[in-house]
Write an enzyme that holds these catalytic residues in place. Structure first.
Site, PDB file in Angstrom:
ATOM      1  N   ILE A   1       0.833  -1.213   0.000  1.00  0.00           N
ATOM      2  CA  ILE A   1       0.000   0.000   0.000  1.00  0.00           C
ATOM      3  C   ILE A   1       0.863   1.257   0.000  1.00  0.00           C
ATOM      4  O   ILE A   1       0.434   2.302  -0.506  1.00  0.00           O
ATOM      5  CB  ILE A   1      -0.985  -0.017   1.185  1.00  0.00           C
ATOM      6  CG1 ILE A   1      -2.162   0.937   0.928  1.00  0.00           C
ATOM      7  CG2 ILE A   1      -0.300   0.273   2.519  1.00  0.00           C
ATOM      8  CD1 ILE A   1      -3.347   0.715   1.827  1.00  0.00           C
TER       9      ILE A   1
ATOM     10  N   ASP B   1       0.709  -0.412   9.363  1.00  0.00           N
ATOM     11  CA  ASP B   1       1.069   0.732  10.235  1.00  0.00           C
ATOM     12  C   ASP B   1       2.584   0.951  10.206  1.00  0.00           C
ATOM     13  O   ASP B   1       3.086   2.065   9.991  1.00  0.00           O
ATOM     14  CB  ASP B   1       0.601   0.391  11.654  1.00  0.00           C
ATOM     15  CG  ASP B   1       0.365   1.617  12.517  1.00  0.00           C
ATOM     16  OD1 ASP B   1       0.049   1.442  13.704  1.00  0.00           O
ATOM     17  OD2 ASP B   1       0.507   2.761  12.014  1.00  0.00           O
TER      18      ASP B   1
HETATM   19  N1  APR Z   1       0.603  -3.142   2.160  1.00  0.00           N
HETATM   20  C1  APR Z   1      -0.617  -3.719   2.028  1.00  0.00           C
HETATM   21  N2  APR Z   1      -1.113  -4.625   2.902  1.00  0.00           N
HETATM   22  C2  APR Z   1      -0.312  -4.973   3.936  1.00  0.00           C
HETATM   23  C3  APR Z   1       0.982  -4.419   4.149  1.00  0.00           C
HETATM   24  C4  APR Z   1       1.423  -3.465   3.196  1.00  0.00           C
HETATM   25  N3  APR Z   1       2.632  -2.881   3.300  1.00  0.00           N
HETATM   26  N4  APR Z   1       1.508  -4.972   5.287  1.00  0.00           N
HETATM   27  C5  APR Z   1       0.590  -5.846   5.749  1.00  0.00           C
HETATM   28  N5  APR Z   1      -0.501  -5.866   4.949  1.00  0.00           N
HETATM   29  C6  APR Z   1      -1.732  -6.663   5.065  1.00  0.00           C
HETATM   30  C7  APR Z   1      -1.694  -7.848   6.004  1.00  0.00           C
HETATM   31  O1  APR Z   1      -1.168  -8.986   5.317  1.00  0.00           O
HETATM   32  C8  APR Z   1      -3.183  -8.001   6.319  1.00  0.00           C
HETATM   33  O2  APR Z   1      -3.828  -8.727   5.276  1.00  0.00           O
HETATM   34  O3  APR Z   1      -2.723  -5.793   5.615  1.00  0.00           O
HETATM   35  C9  APR Z   1      -3.709  -6.559   6.306  1.00  0.00           C
HETATM   36  C10 APR Z   1      -3.898  -5.938   7.703  1.00  0.00           C
HETATM   37  O4  APR Z   1      -2.845  -6.398   8.525  1.00  0.00           O
HETATM   38  P1  APR Z   1      -2.216  -5.494   9.719  1.00  0.00           P
HETATM   39  O5  APR Z   1      -1.340  -4.476   9.141  1.00  0.00           O
HETATM   40  O6  APR Z   1      -1.646  -6.473  10.702  1.00  0.00           O
HETATM   41  O7  APR Z   1      -3.467  -4.728  10.362  1.00  0.00           O
HETATM   42  P2  APR Z   1      -4.570  -5.224  11.404  1.00  0.00           P
HETATM   43  O8  APR Z   1      -4.866  -6.677  11.267  1.00  0.00           O
HETATM   44  O9  APR Z   1      -5.668  -4.234  11.245  1.00  0.00           O
HETATM   45  O10 APR Z   1      -3.859  -5.032  12.819  1.00  0.00           O
HETATM   46  C11 APR Z   1      -3.592  -3.725  13.257  1.00  0.00           C
HETATM   47  O11 APR Z   1      -1.358  -4.289  13.792  1.00  0.00           O
HETATM   48  O12 APR Z   1       0.458  -3.286  12.866  1.00  0.00           O
HETATM   49  C12 APR Z   1      -0.342  -3.291  13.973  1.00  0.00           C
HETATM   50  O13 APR Z   1      -0.260  -1.059  14.811  1.00  0.00           O
HETATM   51  C13 APR Z   1      -1.071  -2.007  14.157  1.00  0.00           C
HETATM   52  O14 APR Z   1      -1.880  -2.625  16.308  1.00  0.00           O
HETATM   53  C14 APR Z   1      -2.251  -2.459  14.952  1.00  0.00           C
HETATM   54  C15 APR Z   1      -2.572  -3.822  14.354  1.00  0.00           C
END
Ligand code: APR
Length: 174
Positions: free
Chosen positions: A10, A33
């Site tokens: 993303i 994040d």
């Molecule tokens: N680009 C697109 N998608 C991504 C990326 C990226 N760079 N990195 C991870 N993903 C995907 C993951 O594989 C998953 O399918 O985004 C989706 C959401 O994953 P997370 O980032 O872990 O988000 P979430 O499940 O909402 O958890 C949020 O995780 O990173 C911490 O600070 C954040 O505490 C919060 C929690």
């Protein structure tokens, strides 16, 4: 509004607004994040700190959304939203739907035309991908702010498995 799917990172997207799957602290984390803060740079965190010191002293509540600069990213804004942690015992679907709805409201208020969404809650927060995709796609379709600037919602899926699930759910709903 045009809904599109992309497999990739993303933080590579050239859009007006990138939606961050944040946590309520707004102080960064892993996954989306971590990538956004890493590539967007310290300006993003500085604005998050200002938000915590002013509007959100107790953190951004689950299901709400707030915008900051996108820093060094190829976007104008990052829209931070806090997804619900998946629970087998409690239906939190309305909170996940709220993340997409509120992010679109913020995007429209900014005049954003293109918005990139990750699969909110489908990573660390353990939401099953199929259900996450169903809620994401149905909410974005239903919550499209009428007459708003938003013309494209781009779902950016990190791996082929997630992409395939979103593609299947999108095809079913067409
Ligand atoms: N680009 C697109 N998608 C991504 C990326 C990226 N760079 N990195 C991870 N993903 C995907 C993951 O594989 C998953 O399918 O985004 C989706 C959401 O994953 P997370 O980032 O872990 O988000 P979430 O499940 O909402 O958890 C949020 O995780 O990173 C911490 O600070 C954040 O505490 C919060 C929690």
């Amino acid at each position: 509004m045009n809904i599109s799917l992309v497999q990739g990172d993303i933080t590579d997207q050239r859009v007006d607004a990138i939606v961050n799957a944040a946590n309520s602290s707004l102080m960064g984390g892993g996954g989306v994040d971590g990538a956004i803060h890493r590539r967007g740079g310290p300006e993003i965190l500085a604005e998050c700190r200002e938000l915590r010191a002013s509007r959100y002293p107790d953190g951004l509540p689950t299901g709400q959304a707030v915008a900051t600069t996108a820093g060094a990213l190829q976007a104008r804004w990052v829209i931070h939203t806090v997804g619900p942690v998946y629970s087998r015992g409690e239906d939190r679907s309305h909170l996940l739907a709220s993340c997409y709805r509120e992010s679109l409201v913020v995007a429209a208020s900014l005049g954003a035309v293109t918005v990139a969404f990750p699969a909110i809650s489908a990573g660390v927060y353990r939401w099953p991908m199929r259900d996450a995709a169903r809620i994401a796609l149905s909410t974005v379709r239903q919550a499209w702010p009428a007459g708003s600037s938003v013309a494209e919602a781009r779902f950016v899926l990190f791996d082929s498995a997630a992409y395939a699930v979103f593609e299947e759910i999108l095809a079913e709903s067409r």
